[in-house]
Design an enzyme around this catalytic site. Structure first.
Site, PDB file in Angstrom:
ATOM      1  N   ARG A 102      22.425 -29.714  39.049  1.00 32.64           N
ATOM      2  CA  ARG A 102      22.757 -28.282  39.146  1.00 32.64           C
ATOM      3  C   ARG A 102      23.901 -27.896  38.214  1.00 32.64           C
ATOM      4  NH1 ARG A 102      26.081 -26.768  43.003  1.00 32.64           N
ATOM      5  NH2 ARG A 102      25.160 -27.915  44.725  1.00 32.64           N
TER       6      ARG A 102
ATOM      7  N   TYR B  21      23.128  -1.599  29.985  1.00 32.94           N
ATOM      8  CA  TYR B  21      21.805  -1.909  30.543  1.00 32.94           C
ATOM      9  C   TYR B  21      21.788  -1.516  32.033  1.00 32.94           C
ATOM     10  CZ  TYR B  21      18.282  -5.400  32.118  1.00 32.94           C
ATOM     11  OH  TYR B  21      17.228  -6.057  32.684  1.00 32.94           O
TER      12      TYR B  21
ATOM     13  N   ASP C 257      27.968  -7.314  26.273  1.00 31.33           N
ATOM     14  CA  ASP C 257      26.573  -7.742  26.184  1.00 31.33           C
ATOM     15  C   ASP C 257      26.192  -7.606  24.713  1.00 31.33           C
ATOM     16  OD1 ASP C 257      23.771  -7.825  26.137  1.00 31.33           O
ATOM     17  OD2 ASP C 257      23.582  -6.902  28.112  1.00 31.33           O
TER      18      ASP C 257
ATOM     19  N   LYS D  94      15.788 -12.857  25.313  1.00 27.83           N
ATOM     20  CA  LYS D  94      15.298 -11.967  24.246  1.00 27.83           C
ATOM     21  C   LYS D  94      15.178 -12.750  22.929  1.00 27.83           C
ATOM     22  CE  LYS D  94      15.970  -8.982  27.513  1.00 27.83           C
ATOM     23  NZ  LYS D  94      14.917  -8.710  28.438  1.00 27.83           N
TER      24      LYS D  94
HETATM   25  C1  LIG Z   1      20.664  -5.403  26.904  1.00 23.76           C
HETATM   26  C2  LIG Z   1      20.152  -6.308  27.962  1.00 23.76           C
HETATM   27  N1  LIG Z   1      21.013  -7.139  28.580  1.00 23.76           N
HETATM   28  C3  LIG Z   1      20.617  -7.963  29.543  1.00 23.76           C
HETATM   29  C4  LIG Z   1      19.300  -8.004  29.949  1.00 23.76           C
HETATM   30  C5  LIG Z   1      18.914  -8.910  31.080  1.00 23.76           C
HETATM   31  O1  LIG Z   1      18.320 -10.066  30.643  1.00 23.76           O
HETATM   32  P1  LIG Z   1      17.366 -10.890  31.603  1.00 23.76           P
HETATM   33  O2  LIG Z   1      16.097 -10.115  31.701  1.00 23.76           O
HETATM   34  O3  LIG Z   1      17.248 -12.220  30.956  1.00 23.76           O
HETATM   35  O4  LIG Z   1      18.040 -10.973  32.938  1.00 23.76           O
HETATM   36  C6  LIG Z   1      18.358  -7.185  29.342  1.00 23.76           C
HETATM   37  C7  LIG Z   1      16.941  -7.245  29.753  1.00 23.76           C
HETATM   38  O5  LIG Z   1      16.141  -6.403  29.413  1.00 23.76           O
HETATM   39  C8  LIG Z   1      18.799  -6.301  28.336  1.00 23.76           C
HETATM   40  O6  LIG Z   1      17.946  -5.442  27.737  1.00 23.76           O
END
Ligand SMILES: Cc1ncc(COP(=O)(O)O)c(C=O)c1O
Length: 389
Positions: A54, A107, A179, A204
């Site tokens: 883990r 987001y 982010d 992504k």
């Molecule tokens: C800008 C952004 N940050 C974070 C995430 C979250 O990523 P995850 O889907 O891997 O949790 C997304 C998902 O669409 C996103 O568009």
């Protein structure tokens, strides 16, 4: 070392690999030790050692080492998704009684985490205008611990002046987390722009093939124990296959990002010339309001951008999207394939009203030939117009 060289070589130093180019996929929960002393040593060095599945495996550690190098940070922790990376960051660096500033362009699920979990934990969350720049200063309070950015903003694609925000935050004793998924580690160097904690939804562009969920948090050696111990306490754990796919994606990230950029700009420029389109939201385009900040701070553009259509009825837009053959409908992005989504940014903004007259779309341009993608969109526009005339 240049970025492409680094992406090829980082994370390949582990003695566990026996010379194989790629790490073995360690399917492991239990790790055994020859002696009690060896067991105690491993647990004592809990930020670096491999003692229980883990906590990390040689596969996750190789991925983390490579991402840290790609991001230009000192240490990385892998987490089971991008959202888990955001949630771990927001909980690791805050405590009850703290105040944090969050960009209004984040987001949607980041905002939901702030509203539904952080606030319940006694953290006051205040949203700031994504374009605040140095004007963020009056929002700081004596208990402001963290500023959370995302540039360009999700769905609306505004560019934030991160160096200006970071200068104010650091002067006030607060950390800056961001982010950084849009640009990937290839087109943005977070630690050169004042960010202390860089988050990637590795799901992504890093994974890049739409087949694994993964997140990363990269930071300094000094801040790393705080995020690592928080993640361990929550029991966050990354599967070996996912870490392997993340590392494999990272190897071709430089080449893919260059192609994503070229294809994305080709489609965006074509859309700008279409009578059906009111506005293309893409900071890589020279006439985008965010372009000066983009050109100053970023090394290139990814292929995710917004399109505001002229005020067509929603049914016409639905007909258009349903008719597309190469753009699939999907919530994610960053893979090799093109995607499209209808978005409603207005419902997730509080400091600014989102006043688009027409439907807003989000496009992710994949690695197909852009001429085919343009032909697909052209046929879609014919469908859009057929609904009206
Ligand atoms: C800008 C952004 N940050 C974070 C995430 C979250 O990523 P995850 O889907 O891997 O949790 C997304 C998902 O669409 C996103 O568009």
């Amino acid at each position: 070392m240049k970025k492409d060289t680094l992406l090829t070589h980082a994370g390949r130093t582990s003695p566990y690999f026996s010379g194989s180019v790629n790490p073995p996929v360690y399917h492991v929960s239990t790790v055994t030790f020859p002696t009690m002393a060896a067991m105690a040593d491993a647990q004592g060095d809990h930020l670096n050692s491999f003692y229980y599945g883990r906590i990390g495996t040689p596969t996750t550690m190789a991925f983390e080492e490579a991402v840290a190098a790609a991001e230009g940070g000192e240490r990385t922790i892998a987490l089971p998704s991008g959202l888990a990376a955001i949630a771990a960051t927001l909980t690791a660096f805050t405590a009850p009684g703290d105040h944090i500033l969050v960009s209004d362009g984040v987001y949607g699920p980041t905002r939901t985490f702030c509203q539904d979990i952080l606030k319940k934990n006694g953290v006051a969350v205040e949203y700031f205008h994504p374009l605040a720049g140095e004007n963020i200063a009056p929002l700081f309070k004596p208990n402001t611990r963290l500023v959370f950015c995302e540039s360009p903003g999700s769905l609306t694609f505004e560019m934030q002046d991160i160096p200006a925000i970071a200068a104010v935050a650091h002067a006030k004793g607060a950390l800056v987390a961001a982010d950084c998924t849009w640009a990937s580690p290839v087109f943005f160097r977070p630690f050169e722009k004042g960010i202390d904690i860089s988050i990637q939804a590795a799901t992504k562009y890093i994974v890049g093939h739409s087949d694994a969920m993964l997140g990363t948090v990269t930071t300094s050696a000094e801040l790393y124990p705080q995020i690592k111990t928080t993640a361990v306490k929550y029991g966050y754990s990354v599967g070996a296959e996912e870490a392997y796919l993340g590392l494999r994606g990272l190897r071709s990230l430089g080449a893919r990002m260059k192609q994503h950029q070229e294809n994305g700009l080709a489609v965006a420029r074509w859309l700008q010339g279409r009578p059906e389109v009111a506005h293309v939201l893409h900071p890589g385009l020279p006439d985008d309001p965010g372009h000066p900040v983009f050109a100053r701070d970023f090394l290139g553009a990814s292929s995710l951008f917004g399109v505001i259509l002229e005020p067509y009825p929603e049914e016409a837009m639905v007909q258009m999207i349903d008719s597309l053959k190469l753009f699939s409908l999907g919530f994610s992005w960053g893979g090799f394939e093109s995607l499209i989504m209808y978005t409603t940014p207005g419902i997730v903004r509080t400091t600014v009203l989102w006043n688009a007259d027409g439907p807003t779309l989000r496009l992710h341009v994949g690695l197909e030939d852009p001429e085919d993608l343009i032909a697909d969109l052209e046929a879609g526009f014919e469908r859009l117009n057929a609904f009206i005339y």
